[in-house]
Design a protein around this motif. Structure first.
Motif, PDB file in Angstrom:
ATOM      1  N   ARG A 183       0.835  -1.211   0.000  1.00 32.80           N
ATOM      2  CA  ARG A 183       0.000   0.000   0.000  1.00 32.80           C
ATOM      3  C   ARG A 183       0.871   1.263   0.000  1.00 32.80           C
ATOM      4  NH1 ARG A 183      -0.036   1.265   5.666  1.00 32.80           N
ATOM      5  NH2 ARG A 183       0.632  -0.645   6.665  1.00 32.80           N
ATOM      6  N   ARG A 184       2.044   1.202   0.620  1.00 37.32           N
ATOM      7  CA  ARG A 184       2.942   2.368   0.620  1.00 37.32           C
ATOM      8  C   ARG A 184       3.599   2.527  -0.746  1.00 37.32           C
ATOM      9  NH1 ARG A 184       3.479   7.033   3.490  1.00 37.32           N
ATOM     10  NH2 ARG A 184       1.997   5.800   4.660  1.00 37.32           N
ATOM     11  N   TRP A 185       3.813   1.413  -1.453  1.00 37.06           N
ATOM     12  CA  TRP A 185       4.345   1.487  -2.809  1.00 37.06           C
ATOM     13  C   TRP A 185       3.291   2.126  -3.736  1.00 37.06           C
ATOM     14  CZ3 TRP A 185       8.146   2.284  -5.706  1.00 37.06           C
ATOM     15  CH2 TRP A 185       8.162   1.917  -7.052  1.00 37.06           C
ATOM     16  N   LEU A 186       2.024   1.788  -3.525  1.00 39.56           N
ATOM     17  CA  LEU A 186       0.963   2.429  -4.316  1.00 39.56           C
ATOM     18  C   LEU A 186       0.930   3.931  -4.032  1.00 39.56           C
ATOM     19  CD1 LEU A 186      -1.955  -0.174  -3.984  1.00 39.56           C
ATOM     20  CD2 LEU A 186      -0.535   0.304  -6.003  1.00 39.56           C
ATOM     21  N   HIS A 187       1.074   4.305  -2.752  1.00 44.37           N
ATOM     22  CA  HIS A 187       1.151   5.726  -2.387  1.00 44.37           C
ATOM     23  C   HIS A 187       2.324   6.395  -3.108  1.00 44.37           C
ATOM     24  CE1 HIS A 187       1.769   9.366   0.017  1.00 44.37           C
ATOM     25  NE2 HIS A 187       2.976   8.932   0.335  1.00 44.37           N
ATOM     26  N   THR A 188       3.481   5.728  -3.098  1.00 42.92           N
ATOM     27  CA  THR A 188       4.679   6.288  -3.743  1.00 42.92           C
ATOM     28  C   THR A 188       4.428   6.530  -5.228  1.00 42.92           C
ATOM     29  OG1 THR A 188       6.158   5.272  -2.131  1.00 42.92           O
ATOM     30  CG2 THR A 188       7.110   5.794  -4.289  1.00 42.92           C
ATOM     31  N   LEU A 208      11.675   8.474  -4.077  1.00 43.41           N
ATOM     32  CA  LEU A 208      12.520   8.185  -2.910  1.00 43.41           C
ATOM     33  C   LEU A 208      11.976   8.731  -1.599  1.00 43.41           C
ATOM     34  CD1 LEU A 208      15.995   8.890  -4.589  1.00 43.41           C
ATOM     35  CD2 LEU A 208      14.865   6.678  -4.264  1.00 43.41           C
ATOM     36  N   HIS A 209      10.907   9.575  -1.641  1.00 41.00           N
ATOM     37  CA  HIS A 209      10.577  10.382  -0.455  1.00 41.00           C
ATOM     38  C   HIS A 209      10.259   9.553   0.791  1.00 41.00           C
ATOM     39  CE1 HIS A 209       6.278   9.674  -1.240  1.00 41.00           C
ATOM     40  NE2 HIS A 209       6.003  10.274  -0.107  1.00 41.00           N
ATOM     41  N   ASP A 210       9.616   8.408   0.638  1.00 43.62           N
ATOM     42  CA  ASP A 210       9.220   7.607   1.818  1.00 43.62           C
ATOM     43  C   ASP A 210      10.028   6.317   1.952  1.00 43.62           C
ATOM     44  OD1 ASP A 210       7.309   9.222   3.025  1.00 43.62           O
ATOM     45  OD2 ASP A 210       5.615   8.325   1.952  1.00 43.62           O
ATOM     46  N   LEU A 211      11.221   6.276   1.379  1.00 41.84           N
ATOM     47  CA  LEU A 211      11.937   4.991   1.345  1.00 41.84           C
ATOM     48  C   LEU A 211      12.213   4.425   2.733  1.00 41.84           C
ATOM     49  CD1 LEU A 211      15.337   4.792   1.886  1.00 41.84           C
ATOM     50  CD2 LEU A 211      15.317   6.377  -0.017  1.00 41.84           C
ATOM     51  N   ALA A 215       2.252  17.083  -3.510  1.00 39.62           N
ATOM     52  CA  ALA A 215       1.904  15.802  -4.149  1.00 39.62           C
ATOM     53  C   ALA A 215       1.666  14.733  -3.081  1.00 39.62           C
ATOM     54  CB  ALA A 215       3.007  15.372  -5.111  1.00 39.62           C
ATOM     55  N   ASP A 216       2.459  14.791  -2.008  1.00 40.63           N
ATOM     56  CA  ASP A 216       2.310  13.833  -0.905  1.00 40.63           C
ATOM     57  C   ASP A 216       0.938  14.001  -0.227  1.00 40.63           C
ATOM     58  OD1 ASP A 216       3.201  11.842   0.804  1.00 40.63           O
ATOM     59  OD2 ASP A 216       4.419  13.172   2.028  1.00 40.63           O
ATOM     60  N   TYR A 217       0.467  15.235  -0.115  1.00 40.79           N
ATOM     61  CA  TYR A 217      -0.857  15.465   0.472  1.00 40.79           C
ATOM     62  C   TYR A 217      -2.008  15.003  -0.431  1.00 40.79           C
ATOM     63  CZ  TYR A 217       0.352  18.386   4.577  1.00 40.79           C
ATOM     64  OH  TYR A 217       0.796  18.822   5.791  1.00 40.79           O
ATOM     65  N   GLY A 237      -4.536   8.328  -3.886  1.00 38.20           N
ATOM     66  CA  GLY A 237      -4.884   7.379  -2.822  1.00 38.20           C
ATOM     67  C   GLY A 237      -5.154   8.018  -1.467  1.00 38.20           C
ATOM     68  N   ARG A 238      -4.861   9.310  -1.328  1.00 40.51           N
ATOM     69  CA  ARG A 238      -5.034   9.968  -0.030  1.00 40.51           C
ATOM     70  C   ARG A 238      -6.502  10.216   0.278  1.00 40.51           C
ATOM     71  NH1 ARG A 238      -0.676   9.803   3.337  1.00 40.51           N
ATOM     72  NH2 ARG A 238       0.904  11.305   2.756  1.00 40.51           N
ATOM     73  N   GLU A 239      -6.880   9.886   1.496  1.00 38.66           N
ATOM     74  CA  GLU A 239      -8.244  10.183   1.948  1.00 38.66           C
ATOM     75  C   GLU A 239      -8.141  10.735   3.347  1.00 38.66           C
ATOM     76  OE1 GLU A 239     -10.758   6.703   1.882  1.00 38.66           O
ATOM     77  OE2 GLU A 239      -9.958   6.128  -0.085  1.00 38.66           O
TER      78      GLU A 239
HETATM   79 FE    FE Z   1       4.492  10.093   1.502  1.00 36.36          FE
END
Ligand code: FE
Ligand code: DGI
Ligand code: FE
Length: 187
Positions: free
Chosen positions: A17-22, A49-52, A126-128, A132-134
């Protein structure tokens, strides 16, 4: 490492799920970069790379911040702040990323910083708002993002700060300074 190798590396550091976010942040960052005149290739790389380090053990993250002197004042605030600085450090020392603009966008994607660069703003926003962000208010921030990076980011930091207050948590002072700086930029 080339793009494919970096994608494989990052994917291995996190749950699906974090890869989908990335991937959502990558797409959104490229779109915002094109819209606002930032470099789309740098935006895609920083987003990748932001959440690696997000799922690395907290003890390891704390240790790296301490040993390598990465903003040690963060150690007194929420542990979730650490992954941004650890990620930038790993990108530089282990993945061979030399572009300081890209490294800074990774480093400050959670806290923000005063006088954020265009690339910093693109990655943080973009992160916000990636698809996929809810969270309550995310659609309002998506609409603001169509006309102003700064207005959308202020709304994002407002929502983070409100959440921290509701949870009775401390606020990292740089986040407050970031919001103040963005408000000044609107004048
Ligand atoms: Fe993030
Ligand atoms: O890593 P992500 O979940 O994609 O997003 P992020 O790196 O922006 O982390 C956001 C989380 O950080 C959010 O749930 C709130 C938390 N947080 C805790 N203390 C602070 C903080 N965020 C900011 N900006 N400032 C804080 O002091
Ligand atoms: Fe993050």
């Amino acid at each position: 490492m080339d793009r494919e190798q970096l994608m494989g590396y990052v994917r291995n550091q996190m749950p699906e799920r974090r890869w989908l976010h990335t991937q959502g942040v990558m797409e959104t960052a490229v779109r915002l970069a094109k819209q606002y005149g930032a470099d789309p290739e740098k935006a895609e790389l920083a987003a990748l790379l932001h959440d690696l380090a997000k799922y690395w053990p907290i003890d390891k993250q704390r240790e790296m911040v301490r040993v390598h002197g990465l903003y040690p004042d963060m150690l007194d605030y929420d542990d979730v702040l650490l992954h941004a600085h650890v990620g930038a450090y790993v990108a530089k020392t282990e993945l061979g990323i030399e572009d300081e603009e890209v490294l800074d966008a990774i480093r400050f994607h959670t806290s923000g910083r005063e006088e954020m660069t265009l690339l910093d703003k693109v990655i943080c926003l973009a992160d916000y708002i990636e698809p996929g962000r809810e969270f309550p208010g995310v659609d309002g921030i998506r609409r603001l993002a169509e006309r102003s990076l700064e207005e959308a980011l202020i709304a994002g930091f407002d929502s983070t700060i409100r959440y921290l207050i509701a949870q009775g948590k401390k606020i990292y002072p740089l986040t407050v300074l970031t919001r103040n700086s963005l408000i000044d930029q609107l004048r």
